[in-house]
Design a protein around this motif. Structure first.
Motif, PDB file in Angstrom:
ATOM      1  N   CYS A 122      -0.113   3.241   3.614  1.00  0.00           N
ATOM      2  CA  CYS A 122       0.232   2.750   4.962  1.00  0.00           C
ATOM      3  C   CYS A 122       1.366   1.718   4.961  1.00  0.00           C
ATOM      4  O   CYS A 122       1.840   1.319   6.012  1.00  0.00           O
ATOM      5  CB  CYS A 122      -0.992   2.165   5.654  1.00  0.00           C
ATOM      6  SG  CYS A 122      -1.495   0.547   5.030  1.00  0.00           S
ATOM      7  N   CYS A 157       0.844  -1.200   0.000  1.00  0.00           N
ATOM      8  CA  CYS A 157       0.000   0.000   0.000  1.00  0.00           C
ATOM      9  C   CYS A 157       0.881   1.253   0.000  1.00  0.00           C
ATOM     10  O   CYS A 157       1.767   1.384   0.855  1.00  0.00           O
ATOM     11  CB  CYS A 157      -0.903  -0.009   1.230  1.00  0.00           C
ATOM     12  SG  CYS A 157      -1.867   1.496   1.432  1.00  0.00           S
ATOM     13  N   CYS A 192      -7.050  -1.035   0.082  1.00  0.00           N
ATOM     14  CA  CYS A 192      -6.177  -1.586   1.110  1.00  0.00           C
ATOM     15  C   CYS A 192      -7.042  -1.973   2.301  1.00  0.00           C
ATOM     16  O   CYS A 192      -7.723  -1.138   2.883  1.00  0.00           O
ATOM     17  CB  CYS A 192      -5.142  -0.542   1.544  1.00  0.00           C
ATOM     18  SG  CYS A 192      -4.152  -1.114   2.946  1.00  0.00           S
ATOM     19  N   TYR A 237       1.208  -1.414   4.094  1.00  0.00           N
ATOM     20  CA  TYR A 237       0.752  -2.792   4.290  1.00  0.00           C
ATOM     21  C   TYR A 237       1.065  -3.613   3.044  1.00  0.00           C
ATOM     22  O   TYR A 237       0.805  -3.191   1.928  1.00  0.00           O
ATOM     23  CB  TYR A 237      -0.752  -2.760   4.566  1.00  0.00           C
ATOM     24  CG  TYR A 237      -1.419  -4.117   4.644  1.00  0.00           C
ATOM     25  CD1 TYR A 237      -1.059  -5.044   5.613  1.00  0.00           C
ATOM     26  CD2 TYR A 237      -2.441  -4.452   3.752  1.00  0.00           C
ATOM     27  CE1 TYR A 237      -1.693  -6.271   5.696  1.00  0.00           C
ATOM     28  CE2 TYR A 237      -3.079  -5.679   3.822  1.00  0.00           C
ATOM     29  CZ  TYR A 237      -2.699  -6.587   4.796  1.00  0.00           C
ATOM     30  OH  TYR A 237      -3.328  -7.796   4.872  1.00  0.00           O
ATOM     31  N   CYS A 267      -5.744  -0.029   5.768  1.00  0.00           N
ATOM     32  CA  CYS A 267      -6.075   1.356   6.091  1.00  0.00           C
ATOM     33  C   CYS A 267      -7.410   1.784   5.497  1.00  0.00           C
ATOM     34  O   CYS A 267      -7.905   2.864   5.795  1.00  0.00           O
ATOM     35  CB  CYS A 267      -4.966   2.308   5.655  1.00  0.00           C
ATOM     36  SG  CYS A 267      -4.711   2.408   3.877  1.00  0.00           S
TER      37      CYS A 267
END
Ligand SMILES: [Zn+2]
Length: 596
Positions: A147, A144, A157, A149, A160
């Motif tokens: 964030c 992502c 995502c 991730y 987030c």
């Protein structure tokens, strides 16, 4: 007058059978709510259907060696049967591959387009270098950009909650075969979401009583509204009704766009099938209220995107405009989202084999035990682990011991001693107190159900059951052989409270409620169940499909205490809930995956 109520239930995706995690999010809560609303005098329209477009359907069809249409037909029927088995009282459960749905989607799109909320834009789209086929957003995985991730999908995502473009992902890779996607230019239509941010913000600020996590999540996303693609390079979907697009074989509406419009199209289909094509309007315009039920992964579509489509159709975004063919439509009254039912701390997963299918569950345990478990111990406000231990404990102690036993011993004793509902004489303070407690519960349980607080509602209803059991233990009618008048008064009181508790539990336990109604000497339909009807497509006579529907308006169950009828004959009752083997709590049934 009670306002008409639209219950809009999330659309299950038709790429496989449903598991108990799915129905704990959208299924059981929406039905408990709708049954309560009908009982308390509201006209209710509960609609949904299977969501059948999009790439995952094509991918699954390839896997099973079927055409997309065959695959959609297969799982549409499987899912309709599962939901029927659970007793979900849809007024119409249909599908997104109907002629009616196509028309409604195209009509709503044209209103958005006329009002200036749709723009064409050339973007970079992903294709698979090895096959040349379009690689949809959700089949691309990567890191992502917001964030960090690592398991973010191309469209969103999950960590987030932000909407994403696949080209923004770091280290993108195909989820189908792991290759790095190639990005090429392609033209698509975009919904101008930023022009609804103002109107959405004002609307959200008027929403009171939502579950705090839903409201907060939605308000957080408001600041980052970006134009969102509503078309895809795909051959399976609703065609775009514009010159240059209409006949393009590889340009269709994006599946999310057509699926959210399903709430409206299913309402329209329901109306057309009743013979009054305008009947849906009652549920979409003031003073009607609309309640939307889903799992938390779907919040954004119901609290921001669907309201944006409605605002655009109504001509109420920043660019103004005129209402489309459907007139001005109501935004949701409430978005009711559940958290996840998990297994050993993770989401149910078909691919990992950690899954319990609705069908298997119903076959072994019947619908009411599952409905009760989800209502009283489900993921209403937080992710909740399903364990067989908890399921067996709730079923045995709360349903079989507490509720089933109260019903059974009250009716048995009255049957044996009187053969009918006995005549009460001088009531004591204890009799009056118990009856008053049951009557008062209609307000407290009802208030919780109206606000979708199912745990609290079920717990309050079961408090009446507990009090009635205590009353019987204290009053000991079985020891009153020498005082039949007092014995009969106690039994009458107990049966009155059984009748009231049965009404209070009807939204949760509609199947056993019907049986208890009959065991108390009642006739006719107390709480009806949905049925599957085979219908012909309203616009294409060559297509047939099953719908889930029913006639619930004539149910006798009403949200009120009704005096039981003295002298009504009572038969010997049969047990309501089978007691489950305690060992089942440790291992689960042999068909189920091991839960740690
Ligand atoms: Zn993220």
């Amino acid at each position: 007058m009670s306002a008409p109520v639209l219950t809009a239930v999330a659309w299950p995706y038709a790429n496989g059978p449903r598991h108990i995690g799915h129905v704990s999010g959208f299924g059981v809560p929406s039905d408990v709510f709708s049954r309560y609303m009908r009982m308390s005098g509201h006209r209710v329209l509960m609609v949904s259907g299977t969501d059948e477009h999009g790439t995952p359907i094509s991918v699954q069809a390839d896997k099973e060696g079927l055409t997309t249409r065959q695959l959609a037909d297969k799982y549409n029927r499987v899912i309709a049967e599962d939901l029927q088995g659970l007793g979900l009282s849809y007024d119409l459960f249909t599908r997104t591959t109907t002629g009616n749905h196509y028309q409604v989607v195209q009509e709503l799109f044209l209103a958005l387009h006329r009002n200036g909320y749709v723009q064409a834009k050339t973007q970079m789209g992903a294709i698979s270098p090895s096959t040349g086929r379009t690689l949809p957003d959700r089949y691309i995985e990567g890191t992502c950009p917001i964030c960090g991730y690592d398991g973010a999908r191309g469209d969103q995502c999950d960590n987030c909650g932000n909407q994403l473009d696949p080209i923004d992902l770091k280290n993108p890779r195909s989820k189908i075969n792991g290759e790095v996607p190639k990005f090429v230019e392609t033209e698509h239509l975009f919904l101008d979401l930023p022009s609804f941010a103002g109107a959405l913000g004002s609307w959200l600020s008027t929403r009171t009583g939502w579950r705090p996590n839903v409201l907060k999540f939605s308000e957080n996303l408001l600041g980052d509204m970006r134009p969102r693609a509503i078309t895809r390079d795909i051959d399976w979907g609703v065609p775009v009704p514009l010159d240059g697009w209409r006949d393009a074989p590889m340009k269709k509406f994006y599946v999310w766009f057509d699926a959210v419009i399903g709430y409206l199209s299913a309402s329209v289909e329901w109306a057309r099938r009743t013979g009054d094509a305008d009947a849906w309007k009652e549920f979409w315009t003031d003073p009607a209220q609309g309640y939307y039920f889903m799992g938390k992964d779907n919040i954004v579509f119901h609290s921001l995107i669907w309201p944006s489509l409605l605002l655009g159709q109504n001509g109420e975004g920043d660019k103004g405009g005129q209402p489309g063919a459907f007139g001005k439509l109501n935004l949701p009254t409430e978005v009711v989202s559940s958290e996840f039912l998990t297994m050993s701390g993770s989401k149910f997963s078909t691919s990992r084999g950690t899954v319990i299918y609705v069908r298997d569950f119903l076959k072994e345990f019947g619908p009411d035990t599952l409905r009760y478990f989800i209502s009283v111990a489900g993921p209403e406000n937080q992710d909740t682990d399903f364990t067989w231990d908890e399921f067996v404990r709730r079923s045995n102690f709360e349903l079989a011991n507490e509720w089933g036993n109260l019903v059974n011993r009250s009716i048995s004793m009255a049957h044996k001693n009187v053969g009918a509902i006995p005549t009460p004489t001088a009531p004591t303070a204890a009799d009056a107190e118990l009856k008053a407690l049951a009557r008062k519960a209609f307000d407290t349980v009802g208030d919780n159900l109206r606000r979708s607080r199912f745990k609290a509602a079920a717990t309050e209803a079961m408090r009446v059951v507990g009090a009635a059991n205590k009353y019987l233990s204290d009053e000991e009618p079985w020891k009153r052989k020498d005082d039949p008048e007092r014995r009969d008064t106690i039994l009458h009181t107990a049966l009155q409270v059984v009748s009231d508790a049965n009404t209070l539990l009807t939204p949760f336990l509609p199947h056993s409620a019907q049986k208890i109604h009959e065991a108390l000497g009642g006739k006719g339909v107390w709480s009806s169940q949905p049925e599957i009807r085979e219908v012909t497509d309203l616009d294409d006579p060559s297509l047939q499909y099953p719908v889930l529907t029913g006639d619930y308006a004539s149910d006798q169950a009403k949200w009120e205490s009704v005096d039981i009828e003295v002298g009504r004959p009572l038969d010997k009752p049969s047990p309501l809930f089978a007691k489950l083997d305690a060992e089942l709590g440790e291992t689960g049934p042999d068909w189920a995956p091991i839960v740690k």
